[in-house]
Write a protein that holds these residues in place. Structure first.
Motif, PDB file in Angstrom:
ATOM      1  N   GLY A 278       0.801  -1.214   0.000  1.00  0.00           N
ATOM      2  CA  GLY A 278       0.000   0.000   0.000  1.00  0.00           C
ATOM      3  C   GLY A 278       0.840   1.273   0.000  1.00  0.00           C
ATOM      4  N   PRO A 279       0.222   2.421  -0.297  1.00  0.00           N
ATOM      5  CA  PRO A 279       0.969   3.673  -0.464  1.00  0.00           C
ATOM      6  C   PRO A 279       1.583   4.219   0.821  1.00  0.00           C
ATOM      7  N   LEU A 280       0.905   4.082   1.962  1.00  0.00           N
ATOM      8  CA  LEU A 280       1.438   4.652   3.206  1.00  0.00           C
ATOM      9  C   LEU A 280       2.719   3.946   3.623  1.00  0.00           C
ATOM     10  N   TYR A 281       2.764   2.640   3.470  1.00  0.00           N
ATOM     11  CA  TYR A 281       3.967   1.875   3.821  1.00  0.00           C
ATOM     12  C   TYR A 281       5.165   2.373   3.019  1.00  0.00           C
ATOM     13  N   VAL A 282       4.975   2.562   1.714  1.00  0.00           N
ATOM     14  CA  VAL A 282       6.064   3.019   0.851  1.00  0.00           C
ATOM     15  C   VAL A 282       6.475   4.441   1.214  1.00  0.00           C
ATOM     16  N   ALA A 283       5.505   5.306   1.447  1.00  0.00           N
ATOM     17  CA  ALA A 283       5.804   6.711   1.749  1.00  0.00           C
ATOM     18  C   ALA A 283       6.580   6.877   3.049  1.00  0.00           C
ATOM     19  N   MET A 284       6.386   5.963   4.008  1.00  0.00           N
ATOM     20  CA  MET A 284       7.036   6.099   5.302  1.00  0.00           C
ATOM     21  C   MET A 284       8.544   5.933   5.231  1.00  0.00           C
ATOM     22  N   PHE A 285       9.067   5.440   4.121  1.00  0.00           N
ATOM     23  CA  PHE A 285      10.511   5.293   3.993  1.00  0.00           C
ATOM     24  C   PHE A 285      11.188   6.585   3.540  1.00  0.00           C
ATOM     25  N   LYS A 286      10.407   7.577   3.101  1.00  0.00           N
ATOM     26  CA  LYS A 286      10.985   8.825   2.624  1.00  0.00           C
ATOM     27  C   LYS A 286      11.781   9.573   3.695  1.00  0.00           C
TER      28      LYS A 286
END
Length: 366
Positions: A278-286
């Motif tokens: 999902g998008p939130l999981y990916v965004a949290m690595f920024k």
């Protein structure tokens, strides 16, 4: 169970951390190339063209080896729209870095989780249950992680470990302004616009993967669309023919590395993890990118380690793992709910199977 854990949890985690390390290096190499005169419009065209060329045979094999729905006009139009978002964000981002620095880009990228969380809620990809501990963890972790990244950026503090090796720093800006620099402000605005578009890219990509779950084919057409759109923009923005001639050197290295490790590998891995987590999981690595820039500068370049970097990295880690805990708890609850709540369609089927087996046994006994 162990294989499923590695594939569903450990592999996406390791891949996204590796991609953030990769992106920090690519942004720094791009900045070095632009300081030697490379046009960022030319860079975007060539980098995405390299990725499309590399992906062409791979995507063809991928399509032949899987049963997929037809690539109709509806799906292709979504990919074109995704390409438009990507082209716009990339041009804004690379223009912003050329006006400012990779460090400013890493700092502003901390806004991505917040924007992604809001958009995911609007598109009903994330739910808010304030009384739920997993939801509270995701909200709190996002805020803490972003705060820690800004601590790294805004507070330097006294040095803890000093190295004496001369180095080119990833953490310090390449063109730090001595006073308020208009180009620095323009760069900040362009980078902010880029990181508003990035969450939208995540959302659209997830929607595409739901109807056409082939990462390599989608990424191939995406890179092709971005290269064509960027070429159209570049014809007007960069009319000088000599700017399109790339010789051996930093510019060529930046284009090849960004095309292979950025536009191809990075986009393919992000597309896969978006479908998986999902998008939130990916965004949290920024927010990790700024801490990674500090760590890489200290380990590989001999930069001094300052107190602000250590405090900020610790805060980022706390927020990051808080969100990861919230996501994993939410996924466990969903899996338990699926197991404990069989659908109404499955119950009659099970009952019918038991009735048929009982009837066969009675017939055999007779």
């Amino acid at each position: 169970m162990a294989k499923r854990y590695c594939y569903k949890d450990l592999l996406p985690f390791a891949a996204l951390v590796a991609m953030e390390c990769n992106n920090v290096g690519l942004n720094t190499l791009f900045k070095a190339a632009t300081l030697k005169g490379m046009s960022y419009h030319v860079f975007v065209v060539y980098a995405y063209a390299v990725a499309a060329i590399v992906l062409l045979p791979i995507s063809f094999v991928s399509r032949r080896s899987r049963v997929l729905p037809p690539l109709n006009f509806s799906i292709f139009s979504r990919i074109v729209f995704l390409g438009f978002i990507g082209c716009s964000s990339q041009i804004m981002g690379y223009t912003g870095i050329s006006y400012s620095s990779p460090t400013l880009s890493s700092a502003i990228s901390n806004l991505v989780p917040a924007f992604t969380f809001l958009l995911a809620i609007l598109f009903r990809m994330e739910t808010i249950a304030i009384k739920s501990s997993s939801c509270q963890a995701k909200i709190l972790g996002t805020i803490v992680s972003i705060s820690g990244a800004f601590v790294v950026t805004l507070y330097k503090g006294p040095p803890i470990i000093i190295t004496h090796a001369p180095s080119f720093s990833l953490h310090q800006p390449l063109n730090t302004p001595r006073s308020v620099d208009p180009s620095w402000a323009i760069g900040g605005l362009l980078l902010t616009a880029e990181y508003i578009l990035v969450p939208l890219w995540y959302i659209v990509q997830v929607q595409i993967m739901k109807v056409y779950p082939d990462e390599l084919t989608v990424v191939f057409f995406y890179n092709l669309c971005v290269s064509i759109m960027a070429a159209i923009v570049g014809i007007f923005a960069e009319p000088n023919p000599s700017a399109w001639k790339i010789g051996p050197g930093t510019a060529l290295a930046s284009i090849l590395c960004s095309g292979i490790f950025g536009s191809f590998l990075n986009n393919a891995i992000h597309t896969w993890t978006l479908r998986m987590k999902g998008p939130l999981y990916v965004a949290m690595f920024k927010p990790l990118s700024i801490a990674i820039a500090v760590a890489m500068g200290f380990i590989f370049l001999g930069d001094a380690l300052h107190l602000g970097s250590l405090i900020g990295a610790t805060i980022i880690s706390m927020g990051f793992y808080t969100v990861m805990w919230g996501k994993s708890t939410e996924e466990m609850d969903e899996n338990v709910g699926r197991v404990e709540s069989p659908t109404a369609e499955n119950v009659p089927l099970l009952q019918g199977y038991e009735t048929e087996r009982a009837g066969k046994n009675m017939h055999a006994n007779v």
